[in-house]
Structure formats: C-alpha cells, structure tokens
Design a protein around this motif. Structure first.
Motif, PDB file in Angstrom:
ATOM      1  N   ARG A 202       0.870  -1.177   0.000  1.00 43.26           N
ATOM      2  CA  ARG A 202       0.000   0.000   0.000  1.00 43.26           C
ATOM      3  C   ARG A 202       0.909   1.229   0.000  1.00 43.26           C
ATOM      4  NH1 ARG A 202      -3.768   0.323   5.055  1.00 43.26           N
ATOM      5  NH2 ARG A 202      -4.329  -1.738   4.228  1.00 43.26           N
ATOM      6  N   PRO A 203       0.994   1.942  -1.126  1.00 44.81           N
ATOM      7  CA  PRO A 203       1.913   3.085  -1.230  1.00 44.81           C
ATOM      8  C   PRO A 203       1.714   4.080  -0.088  1.00 44.81           C
ATOM      9  CG  PRO A 203       0.951   2.585  -3.363  1.00 44.81           C
ATOM     10  CD  PRO A 203       0.215   1.752  -2.364  1.00 44.81           C
ATOM     11  N   LEU A 204       2.827   4.679   0.337  1.00 45.64           N
ATOM     12  CA  LEU A 204       2.756   5.635   1.434  1.00 45.64           C
ATOM     13  C   LEU A 204       1.837   6.800   1.088  1.00 45.64           C
ATOM     14  CD1 LEU A 204       6.442   5.923   2.705  1.00 45.64           C
ATOM     15  CD2 LEU A 204       4.520   4.810   3.827  1.00 45.64           C
ATOM     16  N   ASP A 205       0.967   7.131   2.008  1.00 47.56           N
ATOM     17  CA  ASP A 205       0.070   8.284   1.889  1.00 47.56           C
ATOM     18  C   ASP A 205       0.138   9.034   3.204  1.00 47.56           C
ATOM     19  OD1 ASP A 205      -1.862  10.122   1.238  1.00 47.56           O
ATOM     20  OD2 ASP A 205      -3.547   8.755   1.576  1.00 47.56           O
ATOM     21  N   LYS A 206       0.744  10.202   3.184  1.00 47.34           N
ATOM     22  CA  LYS A 206       0.946  11.004   4.394  1.00 47.34           C
ATOM     23  C   LYS A 206       1.726  10.222   5.465  1.00 47.34           C
ATOM     24  CE  LYS A 206      -3.251  13.704   3.635  1.00 47.34           C
ATOM     25  NZ  LYS A 206      -4.569  14.137   4.175  1.00 47.34           N
ATOM     26  N   GLY A 207       2.689   9.431   4.988  1.00 45.97           N
ATOM     27  CA  GLY A 207       3.553   8.703   5.917  1.00 45.97           C
ATOM     28  C   GLY A 207       3.024   7.368   6.378  1.00 45.97           C
ATOM     29  N   CYS A 208       1.885   6.954   5.863  1.00 45.73           N
ATOM     30  CA  CYS A 208       1.292   5.673   6.274  1.00 45.73           C
ATOM     31  C   CYS A 208       1.146   4.760   5.060  1.00 45.73           C
ATOM     32  CB  CYS A 208      -0.083   5.896   6.904  1.00 45.73           C
ATOM     33  SG  CYS A 208      -0.068   6.945   8.375  1.00 45.73           S
ATOM     34  N   GLY A 209       1.438   3.468   5.261  1.00 44.65           N
ATOM     35  CA  GLY A 209       1.309   2.522   4.171  1.00 44.65           C
ATOM     36  C   GLY A 209       1.958   1.201   4.518  1.00 44.65           C
TER      37      GLY A 209
ATOM     38  N   THR B 151      -0.590  -3.697  15.535  1.00 45.31           N
ATOM     39  CA  THR B 151       0.626  -3.297  14.827  1.00 45.31           C
ATOM     40  C   THR B 151       0.373  -2.035  13.991  1.00 45.31           C
ATOM     41  OG1 THR B 151       0.013  -4.870  13.082  1.00 45.31           O
ATOM     42  CG2 THR B 151       1.637  -5.611  14.721  1.00 45.31           C
ATOM     43  N   TYR B 152      -0.408  -2.174  12.924  1.00 44.64           N
ATOM     44  CA  TYR B 152      -0.600  -1.045  12.013  1.00 44.64           C
ATOM     45  C   TYR B 152      -1.572  -0.020  12.574  1.00 44.64           C
ATOM     46  CZ  TYR B 152      -1.763   1.739   7.939  1.00 44.64           C
ATOM     47  OH  TYR B 152      -1.963   2.789   7.093  1.00 44.64           O
ATOM     48  N   ALA B 153      -1.133   1.242  12.573  1.00 48.57           N
ATOM     49  CA  ALA B 153      -1.990   2.369  12.968  1.00 48.57           C
ATOM     50  C   ALA B 153      -1.391   3.629  12.365  1.00 48.57           C
ATOM     51  CB  ALA B 153      -2.071   2.498  14.486  1.00 48.57           C
ATOM     52  N   CYS B 154      -2.153   4.315  11.552  1.00 44.20           N
ATOM     53  CA  CYS B 154      -1.675   5.528  10.898  1.00 44.20           C
ATOM     54  C   CYS B 154      -1.685   6.682  11.901  1.00 44.20           C
ATOM     55  CB  CYS B 154      -2.556   5.863   9.694  1.00 44.20           C
ATOM     56  SG  CYS B 154      -1.952   7.268   8.725  1.00 44.20           S
ATOM     57  N   ARG B 155      -0.578   6.857  12.598  1.00 42.34           N
ATOM     58  CA  ARG B 155      -0.495   7.883  13.645  1.00 42.34           C
ATOM     59  C   ARG B 155       0.942   8.297  13.879  1.00 42.34           C
ATOM     60  NH1 ARG B 155       1.530   5.676  18.249  1.00 42.34           N
ATOM     61  NH2 ARG B 155       1.186   3.462  18.721  1.00 42.34           N
ATOM     62  N   ASN B 156       1.094   9.371  14.665  1.00 43.54           N
ATOM     63  CA  ASN B 156       2.412   9.848  15.051  1.00 43.54           C
ATOM     64  C   ASN B 156       2.883   9.137  16.321  1.00 43.54           C
ATOM     65  OD1 ASN B 156       2.370  11.682  12.930  1.00 43.54           O
ATOM     66  ND2 ASN B 156       1.505  13.320  14.199  1.00 43.54           N
ATOM     67  N   ILE B 157       4.139   9.341  16.668  1.00 45.97           N
ATOM     68  CA  ILE B 157       4.702   8.761  17.886  1.00 45.97           C
ATOM     69  C   ILE B 157       3.918   9.252  19.099  1.00 45.97           C
ATOM     70  CG2 ILE B 157       6.735   8.750  19.391  1.00 45.97           C
ATOM     71  CD1 ILE B 157       8.460   8.851  16.896  1.00 45.97           C
ATOM     72  N   ASN B 158       3.583   8.317  19.995  1.00 49.24           N
ATOM     73  CA  ASN B 158       2.855   8.631  21.229  1.00 49.24           C
ATOM     74  C   ASN B 158       1.516   9.329  20.973  1.00 49.24           C
ATOM     75  OD1 ASN B 158       4.900   7.499  22.756  1.00 49.24           O
ATOM     76  ND2 ASN B 158       5.910   9.454  23.157  1.00 49.24           N
ATOM     77  N   HIS B 159       0.950   9.129  19.785  1.00 53.66           N
ATOM     78  CA  HIS B 159      -0.367   9.692  19.432  1.00 53.66           C
ATOM     79  C   HIS B 159      -0.371  11.226  19.420  1.00 53.66           C
ATOM     80  CE1 HIS B 159      -2.383   5.739  19.752  1.00 53.66           C
ATOM     81  NE2 HIS B 159      -1.539   5.528  20.749  1.00 53.66           N
TER      82      HIS B 159
ATOM     83  N   GLY C 253       4.551  15.939  14.775  1.00 49.19           N
ATOM     84  CA  GLY C 253       5.774  15.177  14.974  1.00 49.19           C
ATOM     85  C   GLY C 253       5.962  14.061  13.966  1.00 49.19           C
ATOM     86  N   ARG C 254       6.915  13.209  14.262  1.00 50.97           N
ATOM     87  CA  ARG C 254       7.292  12.125  13.352  1.00 50.97           C
ATOM     88  C   ARG C 254       6.289  10.980  13.418  1.00 50.97           C
ATOM     89  NH1 ARG C 254      10.910   7.904  14.209  1.00 50.97           N
ATOM     90  NH2 ARG C 254      11.541   8.802  16.212  1.00 50.97           N
ATOM     91  N   ARG C 255       6.097  10.325  12.285  1.00 50.44           N
ATOM     92  CA  ARG C 255       5.214   9.164  12.236  1.00 50.44           C
ATOM     93  C   ARG C 255       5.792   8.020  13.065  1.00 50.44           C
ATOM     94  NH1 ARG C 255       0.078  10.302  11.086  1.00 50.44           N
ATOM     95  NH2 ARG C 255      -0.328  10.835   8.901  1.00 50.44           N
ATOM     96  N   SER C 256       4.915   7.288  13.701  1.00 46.74           N
ATOM     97  CA  SER C 256       5.312   6.104  14.457  1.00 46.74           C
ATOM     98  C   SER C 256       5.654   4.968  13.494  1.00 46.74           C
ATOM     99  CB  SER C 256       4.162   5.673  15.371  1.00 46.74           C
ATOM    100  OG  SER C 256       4.374   4.375  15.884  1.00 46.74           O
ATOM    101  N   GLU C 257       6.453   4.009  13.956  1.00 47.05           N
ATOM    102  CA  GLU C 257       6.707   2.810  13.167  1.00 47.05           C
ATOM    103  C   GLU C 257       5.414   2.016  12.966  1.00 47.05           C
ATOM    104  OE1 GLU C 257       9.487   1.846  11.581  1.00 47.05           O
ATOM    105  OE2 GLU C 257      10.405   3.731  12.221  1.00 47.05           O
ATOM    106  N   HIS C 258       4.420   2.272  13.798  1.00 42.28           N
ATOM    107  CA  HIS C 258       3.112   1.631  13.607  1.00 42.28           C
ATOM    108  C   HIS C 258       2.472   2.069  12.291  1.00 42.28           C
ATOM    109  CE1 HIS C 258       2.570  -0.413  17.446  1.00 42.28           C
ATOM    110  NE2 HIS C 258       3.077   0.644  18.052  1.00 42.28           N
TER     111      HIS C 258
END
Length: 249
Positions: free
Chosen positions: A95-102, A158-166, A170-175
């Motif tokens: 799933r191609p990255l979209d706003k840092g999520c994919g 595991t997967y959640a389109c969010r930033n670090i610590n919600h 800031g930076r996107r989480s590895e989630h």
C-alpha cells in the motif's frame, strides 16, 4: 608572514607508521578469513557465519542483528527466512505511502509458535524478529520463571496511521508502516495471566522478574524496545519495532 608549524616528533611518526601497518595487516587478515569462509575452505556454524542468511532456529548472538538488518533490504531473503520460521502467515498487498502511512513487504500473521489473541499485520522483518523473540526469549524465560509454557500472547496491534505517542504533531510512528507491535500480556499454560500494566510494578515478584527478563531479551532482537520505564504512555504495554533508531528502555 609564515608561522613555523611544529614538526611531528620521530616517536609520533613511528607510532603512526606502526598503527598503519597493523591496520593494513588486520584488513588483509580479515580478507583472507572471509575468502576462506566464502570458499568453504573453513567450515563454521551458520550462526557464527556472517555471510550465511539468518535462521530463526539459530541461537541469538552478536551476528543476529546484522543478519536481521539485511532482511530489511532483501525482500526475497526475508520471505525465505520467514517461510522456515514457525509462523503461519500470508502476504499482504503493498500500500503506497500516503501522508507517511502505508505497507511494504508486509504479511498477516495468524499464528506463530504461541497463540495470539488476534492476527496482526507486520513487515516481514518485524515478523521474523517476533519469531526470534518467541523462540529464544519468551518461551525460555517462561520455563525458567514459571516452569511452564506461554500459550497465548495478548497484543494491542501493529498497524496504525499515527504519530509517535499519538501526538498531533511530529514524526510518524513505526506503527504507521506496520513495523511495530505493542504487547500487553501473556497467558501461561495453567491459565495464569501476566500483564504489563498489573505486574511491571507492584505485582507478583516472579511475574515482574519475568516481564523484565522479556524486556531485556527483546533488546537483543528488536531495534527499539520500550517498557513502562520509558514513559507513562507505555505503562500498560511493551513496544517493539524494527525502525531506524536504537533504544532499549
């Protein structure tokens, strides 16, 4: 106007020459050893051979992290390693990255060597690391601490389109790329439940020792391991990921 620069002493020049020759000898020696290994002239166990692919069955050692890092760059090798691991999985479409999520090179794990409260989607390297953790950390520590097996892992996803610590910024989480998993607790063979929230601090001493041993062992496998010692956000779970940073808290 020229200023005279101090000339290196004879002793310092000699030291530099000696160090240079030692470095050259070391590089030549390493090259010879590598050639002998690659040419099968010298036989060493797979787990101690830096040139052979990772095997989940091999004990975790100082080469494990090096071999894991290769899987992040070699999709085919990662799938081959995972195929030989005790993990029931199926491929998930990229799933191609979209706003840092994919998603990229991801699988859906429905079962591993231990039961799961539900399936999860993970990058292939994370799935391999999880299998290593179960095989060489979770199961041995459970037997050592409780004399029995863990039969079920309770994870928070595991997967959640969010930033670090919600955080809102800031930076996107590895989630956000399914490259992290949060684990809340474990169920033993006798039905006993161990949770990070209840047993990390103030719980049964054996359960607390079990959780701390898991955290420490996980640091030999995952790139980032966060526990309640890190911050309040992690008061009820462990965070394991295979990102570009390195932390063991």
């Amino acid at each position: 106007m020229q200023t005279d620069q101090p000339r290196p002493s004879r002793r310092s020049r000699l030291v530099r020459v000696i160090l240079g020759r030692l470095a050259l000898s070391l590089l030549l020696g390493l090259g010879i050893v590598a050639g002998l290994i690659l040419g099968d002239v010298v036989a060493i166990p797979n787990r101690l051979n830096p040139f052979t692919p990772l095997r989940v069955a091999d004990d975790v050692n100082w080469l494990t992290r090096l071999k894991l890092s290769r899987l992040e760059r070699d999709r085919e090798q990662c799938r081959a390693v995972l195929a030989d691991a005790p993990v029931v999985h199926r491929s998930v479409a990229d799933r191609p990255l979209d706003k840092g999520c994919g998603l990229s090179d991801a699988v859906e794990v429905s079962r591993s060597s231990i039961g799961l409260n539900r399936e999860f989607t993970a990058t292939c390297p994370l799935a391999v690391a999880w299998s290593l953790f179960e095989t060489h950390v979770l199961r041995p520590v459970a037997r050592e601490q409780f004399g029995q097996d863990v039969v079920r892992v309770v994870h928070l996803g595991t997967y959640a389109c969010r930033n670090i610590n919600h955080r809102a910024q800031g930076r996107r989480s590895e989630h956000a790329t399914a490259n992290a998993i949060d684990v809340a607790g474990f169920v033993l063979a006798d039905g006993q439940q161990v949770t990070v929230q209840a047993d990390w601090v103030g719980g049964n001493s054996r359960r607390s020792a079990f959780l701390r041993a898991l955290r420490n062992g996980a640091c030999n496998v995952f790139d980032v391991v966060l526990s309640p010692d890190y911050n309040e956000v992690h008061h009820d779970h462990f965070h394991f990921d295979m990102g570009s940073h390195r932390a063991c808290r």
